[in-house]
Design a protein around this motif. Structure first.
Motif, PDB file in Angstrom:
ATOM      1  N   GLY A 170       0.813  -1.216   0.000  1.00  0.00           N
ATOM      2  CA  GLY A 170       0.000   0.000   0.000  1.00  0.00           C
ATOM      3  C   GLY A 170       0.840   1.258   0.000  1.00  0.00           C
ATOM      4  O   GLY A 170       2.053   1.215  -0.206  1.00  0.00           O
TER       5      GLY A 170
ATOM      6  N   VAL B 189       8.450   7.640  -3.047  1.00  0.00           N
ATOM      7  CA  VAL B 189       7.806   7.715  -1.738  1.00  0.00           C
ATOM      8  C   VAL B 189       8.080   9.076  -1.081  1.00  0.00           C
ATOM      9  O   VAL B 189       7.241   9.612  -0.350  1.00  0.00           O
TER      10      VAL B 189
ATOM     11  N   SER C 175      15.793   2.579  -1.096  1.00  0.00           N
ATOM     12  CA  SER C 175      16.802   2.451  -2.171  1.00  0.00           C
ATOM     13  C   SER C 175      16.394   1.542  -3.339  1.00  0.00           C
ATOM     14  O   SER C 175      17.157   1.422  -4.290  1.00  0.00           O
TER      15      SER C 175
ATOM     16  N   VAL D 116      14.210   4.505  -7.415  1.00  0.00           N
ATOM     17  CA  VAL D 116      15.125   5.342  -8.206  1.00  0.00           C
ATOM     18  C   VAL D 116      16.595   4.968  -7.959  1.00  0.00           C
ATOM     19  O   VAL D 116      17.423   5.063  -8.871  1.00  0.00           O
TER      20      VAL D 116
ATOM     21  N   PHE E 147       5.117  -1.322  -2.089  1.00  0.00           N
ATOM     22  CA  PHE E 147       4.242  -0.556  -2.980  1.00  0.00           C
ATOM     23  C   PHE E 147       3.534  -1.445  -3.996  1.00  0.00           C
ATOM     24  O   PHE E 147       2.676  -0.985  -4.728  1.00  0.00           O
TER      25      PHE E 147
END
Ligand code: AR6
Length: 198
Positions: A19, A43, A142, A145, A179
Protein backbone atom coordinates in the motif's frame (compact mmCIF):
# COMPACT_ATOMS: atom_id res chain seq x y z
CA UNK A 1 19.95 -14.46 27.71
CA UNK A 2 17.05 -13.68 30.07
CA UNK A 3 14.77 -10.92 28.81
CA UNK A 4 16.23 -11.09 25.31
CA UNK A 5 13.44 -11.69 22.78
CA UNK A 6 14.10 -14.67 20.53
CA UNK A 7 14.18 -14.50 16.76
CA UNK A 8 10.72 -16.10 16.61
CA UNK A 9 9.35 -13.43 18.95
CA UNK A 10 10.95 -10.71 16.84
CA UNK A 11 9.35 -12.18 13.69
CA UNK A 12 5.94 -11.90 15.37
CA UNK A 13 6.53 -8.15 15.64
CA UNK A 14 6.99 -7.76 11.87
CA UNK A 15 4.26 -7.11 9.35
CA UNK A 16 4.59 -7.10 5.56
CA UNK A 17 1.90 -5.16 3.76
CA UNK A 18 1.15 -3.59 0.37
CA UNK A 19 0.00 0.00 0.00
CA UNK A 20 0.75 3.68 0.27
CA UNK A 21 2.80 4.38 3.39
CA UNK A 22 1.12 7.77 3.87
CA UNK A 23 -2.21 6.00 4.48
CA UNK A 24 -1.00 3.99 7.49
CA UNK A 25 -1.85 4.70 11.12
CA UNK A 26 1.49 4.33 12.83
CA UNK A 27 3.55 6.50 15.17
CA UNK A 28 6.30 7.03 12.61
CA UNK A 29 6.90 6.43 8.93
CA UNK A 30 10.33 6.31 7.34
CA UNK A 31 10.97 8.25 4.16
CA UNK A 32 13.44 7.16 1.46
CA UNK A 33 14.88 10.65 1.05
CA UNK A 34 17.93 12.09 -0.68
CA UNK A 35 20.79 13.98 0.98
CA UNK A 36 19.10 17.37 0.49
CA UNK A 37 15.98 16.30 2.47
CA UNK A 38 14.10 18.72 0.23
CA UNK A 39 11.82 16.19 -1.45
CA UNK A 40 11.85 14.32 -4.73
CA UNK A 41 9.89 11.60 -6.52
CA UNK A 42 8.74 8.17 -5.37
CA UNK A 43 7.81 7.72 -1.74
CA UNK A 44 9.58 10.98 -0.84
CA UNK A 45 7.25 12.92 -3.16
CA UNK A 46 4.19 11.14 -1.75
CA UNK A 47 5.22 11.89 1.84
CA UNK A 48 5.90 15.57 1.12
CA UNK A 49 2.53 15.90 -0.63
CA UNK A 50 0.69 14.24 2.24
CA UNK A 51 2.55 16.11 5.01
CA UNK A 52 2.08 19.47 3.31
CA UNK A 53 4.37 22.43 2.58
CA UNK A 54 5.42 22.90 6.22
CA UNK A 55 7.57 19.79 5.90
CA UNK A 56 9.70 21.36 3.17
CA UNK A 57 10.00 24.60 5.17
CA UNK A 58 11.11 22.60 8.21
CA UNK A 59 13.58 20.48 6.26
CA UNK A 60 15.24 23.57 4.78
CA UNK A 61 16.53 24.24 8.30
CA UNK A 62 18.09 20.78 8.75
CA UNK A 63 21.15 21.11 6.51
CA UNK A 64 20.55 17.82 4.70
CA UNK A 65 21.54 14.33 5.82
CA UNK A 66 24.43 12.07 4.79
CA UNK A 67 23.73 8.71 3.16
CA UNK A 68 23.16 5.97 5.72
CA UNK A 69 21.94 8.35 8.43
CA UNK A 70 18.49 9.67 9.37
CA UNK A 71 16.75 12.76 10.73
CA UNK A 72 13.36 12.87 12.42
CA UNK A 73 10.75 15.58 11.90
CA UNK A 74 7.14 16.25 12.84
CA UNK A 75 4.57 14.76 10.46
CA UNK A 76 2.68 18.04 9.95
CA UNK A 77 -0.58 17.35 8.02
CA UNK A 78 -0.12 13.61 8.53
CA UNK A 79 -0.60 14.16 12.26
CA UNK A 80 -4.35 14.34 11.52
CA UNK A 81 -4.31 10.60 10.88
CA UNK A 82 -2.15 9.77 13.87
CA UNK A 83 1.34 9.76 12.34
CA UNK A 84 3.53 11.69 14.82
CA UNK A 85 6.93 11.57 13.14
CA UNK A 86 8.59 11.21 9.78
CA UNK A 87 12.05 9.67 9.81
CA UNK A 88 13.95 10.79 6.74
CA UNK A 89 16.71 8.40 5.87
CA UNK A 90 19.00 8.47 2.86
CA UNK A 91 19.63 5.13 1.21
CA UNK A 92 22.65 4.41 -0.98
CA UNK A 93 22.51 4.54 -4.76
CA UNK A 94 23.30 1.07 -6.11
CA UNK A 95 26.41 1.38 -8.29
CA UNK A 96 25.73 0.78 -11.96
CA UNK A 97 29.44 0.11 -12.40
CA UNK A 98 31.15 -3.20 -13.03
CA UNK A 99 31.89 -3.47 -9.30
CA UNK A 100 28.20 -3.21 -8.47
CA UNK A 101 27.19 -5.81 -11.01
CA UNK A 102 29.90 -8.14 -9.77
CA UNK A 103 28.86 -7.68 -6.15
CA UNK A 104 25.31 -8.62 -7.02
CA UNK A 105 26.03 -11.52 -9.32
CA UNK A 106 28.67 -13.16 -7.16
CA UNK A 107 26.83 -12.46 -3.90
CA UNK A 108 30.10 -11.22 -2.45
CA UNK A 109 30.12 -10.45 1.27
CA UNK A 110 29.08 -6.99 2.28
CA UNK A 111 29.55 -4.06 -0.07
CA UNK A 112 29.73 -0.45 1.07
CA UNK A 113 26.14 0.03 -0.13
CA UNK A 114 24.93 -2.92 1.96
CA UNK A 115 26.42 -1.38 5.08
CA UNK A 116 24.89 2.03 4.32
CA UNK A 117 21.46 0.51 3.70
CA UNK A 118 21.63 -1.46 6.96
CA UNK A 119 22.54 1.75 8.75
CA UNK A 120 19.40 3.47 7.36
CA UNK A 121 17.24 0.90 9.13
CA UNK A 122 19.14 0.75 12.41
CA UNK A 123 19.56 4.52 12.71
CA UNK A 124 15.85 5.06 11.91
CA UNK A 125 14.85 2.55 14.59
CA UNK A 126 17.11 4.33 17.09
CA UNK A 127 15.37 7.66 16.41
CA UNK A 128 11.93 6.02 16.63
CA UNK A 129 12.87 4.43 19.96
CA UNK A 130 14.12 7.76 21.35
CA UNK A 131 10.62 9.13 20.68
CA UNK A 132 8.90 6.12 22.23
CA UNK A 133 7.32 5.00 18.96
CA UNK A 134 5.36 1.75 19.22
CA UNK A 135 4.59 1.26 15.53
CA UNK A 136 7.00 2.21 12.75
CA UNK A 137 6.62 1.68 8.99
CA UNK A 138 9.37 1.47 6.38
CA UNK A 139 9.21 1.66 2.59
CA UNK A 140 11.70 -0.48 0.63
CA UNK A 141 14.51 2.06 0.89
CA UNK A 142 16.80 2.45 -2.17
CA UNK A 143 14.90 -0.08 -4.31
CA UNK A 144 13.21 2.48 -6.59
CA UNK A 145 15.13 5.34 -8.21
CA UNK A 146 18.32 4.20 -6.41
CA UNK A 147 18.14 0.74 -8.05
CA UNK A 148 19.26 -1.41 -5.13
CA UNK A 149 18.46 -5.06 -6.02
CA UNK A 150 15.16 -5.86 -4.30
CA UNK A 151 15.97 -9.27 -2.84
CA UNK A 152 19.32 -8.09 -1.56
CA UNK A 153 17.67 -5.04 0.03
CA UNK A 154 14.95 -7.21 1.62
CA UNK A 155 17.59 -9.41 3.29
CA UNK A 156 19.33 -6.36 4.68
CA UNK A 157 16.07 -4.76 5.86
CA UNK A 158 14.70 -7.91 7.48
CA UNK A 159 18.02 -9.09 8.88
CA UNK A 160 18.90 -5.82 10.55
CA UNK A 161 15.40 -4.98 11.77
CA UNK A 162 15.02 -8.45 13.28
CA UNK A 163 18.42 -8.12 14.94
CA UNK A 164 17.39 -4.77 16.37
CA UNK A 165 14.01 -6.04 17.62
CA UNK A 166 15.76 -8.87 19.44
CA UNK A 167 17.74 -6.31 21.41
CA UNK A 168 14.97 -3.81 22.16
CA UNK A 169 11.32 -3.78 23.23
CA UNK A 170 10.63 -0.72 21.07
CA UNK A 171 9.28 -0.38 18.51
CA UNK A 172 6.74 -3.05 19.39
CA UNK A 173 5.84 -3.45 15.71
CA UNK A 174 7.61 -2.78 12.39
CA UNK A 175 5.62 -2.66 9.18
CA UNK A 176 7.33 -3.14 5.84
CA UNK A 177 5.05 -1.18 3.54
CA UNK A 178 5.64 -2.41 -0.01
CA UNK A 179 4.24 -0.56 -2.98
CA UNK A 180 3.20 -3.66 -4.94
CA UNK A 181 2.17 -7.23 -4.19
CA UNK A 182 5.26 -8.41 -6.07
CA UNK A 183 7.50 -6.41 -3.75
CA UNK A 184 5.65 -7.77 -0.70
CA UNK A 185 6.15 -11.30 -2.09
CA UNK A 186 9.92 -10.67 -2.18
CA UNK A 187 9.84 -9.77 1.53
CA UNK A 188 7.71 -12.83 2.42
CA UNK A 189 9.94 -15.16 0.43
CA UNK A 190 13.04 -13.61 1.99
CA UNK A 191 11.60 -14.09 5.47
CA UNK A 192 10.53 -17.68 4.72
CA UNK A 193 14.00 -18.60 3.45
CA UNK A 194 15.83 -16.87 6.32
CA UNK A 195 17.56 -20.10 7.33
CA UNK A 196 19.51 -19.92 4.07
CA UNK A 197 20.92 -16.45 4.60
CA UNK A 198 20.67 -15.42 8.26
N1 AR6 B 1 4.30 4.14 -0.24
C1 AR6 B 1 5.15 3.09 -0.08
N2 AR6 B 1 6.14 2.82 -0.96
C2 AR6 B 1 6.28 3.62 -2.03
C3 AR6 B 1 5.44 4.75 -2.27
C4 AR6 B 1 4.42 4.99 -1.31
N3 AR6 B 1 3.56 6.01 -1.43
N4 AR6 B 1 5.84 5.35 -3.42
C5 AR6 B 1 6.88 4.62 -3.89
N5 AR6 B 1 7.14 3.58 -3.08
P1 AR6 B 1 11.94 5.42 -4.21
P2 AR6 B 1 14.79 5.28 -3.46
C6 AR6 B 1 8.19 2.54 -3.15
O1 AR6 B 1 12.31 5.63 -5.63
O2 AR6 B 1 15.03 4.16 -4.39
C7 AR6 B 1 13.32 10.13 -4.52
O3 AR6 B 1 13.28 11.01 -5.60
C8 AR6 B 1 8.83 2.27 -4.48
O4 AR6 B 1 8.01 1.42 -5.27
O5 AR6 B 1 10.85 6.23 -3.64
O6 AR6 B 1 15.34 5.18 -2.06
C9 AR6 B 1 14.16 10.69 -3.36
O7 AR6 B 1 14.05 12.08 -3.26
C10 AR6 B 1 10.10 1.55 -4.02
O8 AR6 B 1 9.83 0.19 -3.73
O9 AR6 B 1 13.23 5.64 -3.24
C11 AR6 B 1 15.54 10.25 -3.73
O10 AR6 B 1 16.13 11.16 -4.64
C12 AR6 B 1 10.46 2.25 -2.71
O11 AR6 B 1 9.27 2.97 -2.34
C13 AR6 B 1 15.33 8.93 -4.42
O12 AR6 B 1 14.00 8.95 -4.93
C14 AR6 B 1 11.62 3.21 -2.79
O13 AR6 B 1 11.62 3.88 -4.06
C15 AR6 B 1 15.44 7.78 -3.45
O14 AR6 B 1 15.35 6.57 -4.15
Amino acid sequence: MPGMPSLDEAIQRIEITTGDITQLRVDAIANAANESLLGGGGVDGAIHRAAGPQLLEHNKTLGGCPTGLAKITPAFDLEQQGIRHIIHTVGPVWPTTEAGRQAESEKLGYTREDVLLASCYTRSLELAREQGCEHVAFPAISTGVYHFPKDRAAKIALGHVLGDLQQHDLPARVIFCCFSDDDAAVYRETLNTRHQWM
